[in-house]
Write an enzyme that holds these catalytic residues in place. Sequence first.
Site, PDB file in Angstrom:
ATOM      1  N   LEU A  26       0.831  -1.120  -0.030  1.00 16.14           N
ATOM      2  CA  LEU A  26      -0.112   0.070   0.025  1.00 16.14           C
ATOM      3  C   LEU A  26       0.808   1.179   0.096  1.00 16.14           C
ATOM      4  CD1 LEU A  26      -3.073  -0.652   2.500  1.00 16.14           C
ATOM      5  CD2 LEU A  26      -3.111  -0.387   0.084  1.00 16.14           C
ATOM      6  N   SER A  27       2.092   1.103   0.020  1.00 18.86           N
ATOM      7  CA  SER A  27       2.924   2.280   0.233  1.00 18.86           C
ATOM      8  C   SER A  27       2.829   3.379  -0.914  1.00 18.86           C
ATOM      9  CB  SER A  27       4.430   1.964   0.361  1.00 18.86           C
ATOM     10  OG  SER A  27       4.857   1.182   1.387  1.00 18.86           O
ATOM     11  N   LYS A  76      15.579  -5.398   4.179  1.00 20.29           N
ATOM     12  CA  LYS A  76      15.613  -4.662   5.568  1.00 20.29           C
ATOM     13  C   LYS A  76      17.153  -4.884   6.041  1.00 20.29           C
ATOM     14  CE  LYS A  76      10.948  -3.829   6.770  1.00 20.29           C
ATOM     15  NZ  LYS A  76       9.904  -3.880   7.744  1.00 20.29           N
ATOM     16  N   ASN A  97      14.324   0.327   6.831  1.00 25.53           N
ATOM     17  CA  ASN A  97      12.975   0.406   5.969  1.00 25.53           C
ATOM     18  C   ASN A  97      13.168   1.707   5.170  1.00 25.53           C
ATOM     19  OD1 ASN A  97      12.245   2.187   7.807  1.00 25.53           O
ATOM     20  ND2 ASN A  97      10.104   1.459   7.493  1.00 25.53           N
ATOM     21  N   ASP A 113       9.676   2.153  11.240  1.00 25.42           N
ATOM     22  CA  ASP A 113       8.879   1.154  11.900  1.00 25.42           C
ATOM     23  C   ASP A 113       8.581   1.607  13.441  1.00 25.42           C
ATOM     24  OD1 ASP A 113       7.821  -0.228   9.640  1.00 25.42           O
ATOM     25  OD2 ASP A 113       9.663  -1.481   9.870  1.00 25.42           O
ATOM     26  N   GLY A 136       4.917 -13.887  18.809  1.00 25.54           N
ATOM     27  CA  GLY A 136       5.903 -14.011  17.673  1.00 25.54           C
ATOM     28  C   GLY A 136       7.311 -13.628  18.060  1.00 25.54           C
ATOM     29  N   GLY A 138       9.571 -12.840  15.049  1.00 24.17           N
ATOM     30  CA  GLY A 138      10.376 -12.413  13.728  1.00 24.17           C
ATOM     31  C   GLY A 138      10.936 -11.203  13.835  1.00 24.17           C
ATOM     32  N   TYR A 225      -2.728  -5.551   8.400  1.00 26.46           N
ATOM     33  CA  TYR A 225      -3.769  -4.785   8.110  1.00 26.46           C
ATOM     34  C   TYR A 225      -4.391  -5.396   6.698  1.00 26.46           C
ATOM     35  CZ  TYR A 225      -0.341  -3.686   4.031  1.00 26.46           C
ATOM     36  OH  TYR A 225       0.374  -3.818   2.885  1.00 26.46           O
ATOM     37  N   GLY A 246      -2.568  -2.697  11.718  1.00 23.77           N
ATOM     38  CA  GLY A 246      -1.411  -2.615  10.888  1.00 23.77           C
ATOM     39  C   GLY A 246      -1.388  -1.357   9.939  1.00 23.77           C
TER      40      GLY A 246
END
Length: 287
Positions: A26-27, A76, A97, A113, A136, A138, A225, A246
């Site tokens: 969506l950027s 990244k 990012n 972020d 999570g 990650g 999101y 998100g």
Amino acid sequence: MTASCGPGSDTGRRAAVLGSPIAHSLSPVLHRAAYAELGLTGWSYDRFEVDEAALPAFLAGLDAFWAGLSLTMPLKRAVIPLLDGVSDTAASVEAVNTVVFTGDGRRLGDNTDIPGMIAALRERGVATVESAAILGAGATASSALAALSRLCTGPVTAYVRSATRAEEMRGWGERLGVDVRTADWADAAEALRAPLVVATTPEGTTDALAAAVPEAPGTLFDVLYEPWPTRLAAAWAARGGAVVGGLDLLVHQAVLQVEQMTGRTPAPLAAMRRAGEGALAARHASA
């Protein structure tokens, strides 16, 4: 970090998001909405499918009209050796990012972020918490830990699936100055009692936890999101808990990227959010 204006900064600059896969991003919607609101009619923002192997050649081929890049997975960390400088924020989690090209030709890396997470939470009234839980382990979980290092006054419990992941999260905690405790994913329902729960897992992973949302829950930050709401987020909201999604993160981190790349502040948060919501609604309608 603010971009120095380069050639054609008023009449035309280029920016883009890179990653693989990238078609879902969506950027472009968010950045183009910002350009329109700011009157930057000559600016363009695109998306390019670029993996780690192709990244060096892509960067080498950019000319002076490029203002900056947004990076998603798997780039990244791969981009760091290709940069002239990295902010302390990005270095703290070894993830970039955002790349800004300065007027003197340098490539500077940052991570929006982390401050984006903080801004999204503060927008919903979460300035400090006494403890938190992360679902999570990650790359997004390490960014969440970095954000929590500025918000959480007590321990953070990470719910993970393996001893290796548990060790990694404790290592990130030591590096970031966070009291990280780890627990097995099988006990993840216990995480939902924390005043702040940050879900960093892929689509569907937390669906089974929806039935375990307690009465009067605290705040849930679910970094997904699409699809939205997740089952966990919907159950959380139904119980009266505050939910940060998100899209909130995506918009806030993109606001910071726009400001760095264009030198214009403040970036139009409301217009960017409307554009993102509209794009997601259109996707849902066509699905």
